[in-house]
Design a protein around this motif. Sequence first.
Motif, PDB file in Angstrom:
ATOM      1  N   ASN A  62      69.370  37.671  56.994  1.00  0.00           N
ATOM      2  CA  ASN A  62      70.196  38.915  57.407  1.00  0.00           C
ATOM      3  C   ASN A  62      69.467  39.653  58.563  1.00  0.00           C
ATOM      4  O   ASN A  62      68.048  39.938  58.099  1.00  0.00           O
ATOM      5  N   PHE A  64      69.239  43.442  60.688  1.00  0.00           N
ATOM      6  CA  PHE A  64      69.677  44.818  60.770  1.00  0.00           C
ATOM      7  C   PHE A  64      69.122  45.475  61.739  1.00  0.00           C
ATOM      8  O   PHE A  64      67.889  45.309  61.914  1.00  0.00           O
ATOM      9  N   GLU A  85      65.016  49.503  65.705  1.00  0.00           N
ATOM     10  CA  GLU A  85      64.244  49.127  64.640  1.00  0.00           C
ATOM     11  C   GLU A  85      65.109  47.789  64.059  1.00  0.00           C
ATOM     12  O   GLU A  85      66.196  47.860  63.721  1.00  0.00           O
ATOM     13  N   GLY A  87      65.433  44.741  61.587  1.00  0.00           N
ATOM     14  CA  GLY A  87      64.606  44.406  60.344  1.00  0.00           C
ATOM     15  C   GLY A  87      65.385  42.945  59.873  1.00  0.00           C
ATOM     16  O   GLY A  87      66.538  42.858  60.066  1.00  0.00           O
ATOM     17  N   ILE A  88      64.558  42.117  59.591  1.00  0.00           N
ATOM     18  CA  ILE A  88      64.968  40.500  59.133  1.00  0.00           C
ATOM     19  C   ILE A  88      64.674  40.469  57.686  1.00  0.00           C
ATOM     20  O   ILE A  88      63.403  40.754  57.097  1.00  0.00           O
TER      21      ILE A  88
ATOM     22  N   PRO B  64      72.068  42.524  51.005  1.00  0.00           N
ATOM     23  CA  PRO B  64      70.901  42.557  52.045  1.00  0.00           C
ATOM     24  C   PRO B  64      70.544  43.690  52.128  1.00  0.00           C
ATOM     25  O   PRO B  64      69.249  44.362  52.901  1.00  0.00           O
ATOM     26  N   ILE B  68      66.775  45.212  52.400  1.00  0.00           N
ATOM     27  CA  ILE B  68      66.077  45.904  53.739  1.00  0.00           C
ATOM     28  C   ILE B  68      65.326  47.057  53.166  1.00  0.00           C
ATOM     29  O   ILE B  68      64.171  47.331  53.590  1.00  0.00           O
ATOM     30  N   PHE B  72      61.091  47.145  53.077  1.00  0.00           N
ATOM     31  CA  PHE B  72      60.463  47.791  54.077  1.00  0.00           C
ATOM     32  C   PHE B  72      60.464  49.291  53.893  1.00  0.00           C
ATOM     33  O   PHE B  72      59.701  49.874  54.858  1.00  0.00           O
TER      34      PHE B  72
END
Lengths: 98, 141
Positions: A62, A64, A85, A87-88, B64, B68, B72
């Motif tokens: 996914n 983002f 940004e 995000g993986i 997901p 995330i 993070f």
Amino acid sequence: MPESDAVNVLVPTPLRSFTGGEGRVVVPGGTVAEVFDALEARYPGIGERLRDDSGQIRRFVNVFVNGRNVREIDGAATTLSPGDELGIIPAMAGGTPA
Amino acid sequence: MTEAPPSESRFSLPDDMRQAIIAHARRDAPRECCGIIAGRAGLPVRLHPTTNIAEGNALYEIDPAELIDLEFHTMPAQETELVAIYHSHPVSPAVPSATDIALAFWPDAVYIICSLADSEQPVVRGFHIRDGAVSEVDLTS
């Protein structure tokens, strides 16, 4: 690398073996696909973990952008702005036998 | 007295976390539940229940968007990292299924499975799943 189209990429733990342990890298790219190209150029091998043979984002990866799943935008063609940004996150998934 | 370093084949799962996983599994049955455990140096610190976005009762996929945030933001802010991923098998044994093995993308995590096949006596077991190979990790309290 032009500073003007640089985006911040958040690299998940399982892919940090490609980035020398870095969890945050800056690469150029105007779309998700271009960012993936830039990542592959800098960290050979990482691209195959992100996209399938047809160039689409893998089903169980996914991506983002600024908190939004790109599957709900334009997938790999999603356009990016400088400073975005990205995000993986590989899936955490599974299941029991049917 | 110094603590023994975490072993690859052992994982210290505090009893309150074990009970929280079982309670989560029972709450979400007949659907599979899922969540993660954040820790330091391989030792659990905090359990984070998550949302299962998979359809049906035989699959799990952690939301997901929550991942995330955890990977993070939340975990770095709490100076923790992922140490385990848990999910339930409401009607099958506590061993990784073919799907669990095929979709194991986090080789450093302990995969914890809670089986409710015997509803009176839930079974919680841990595994490493790496490149299709499964090895059991003893869960000690």
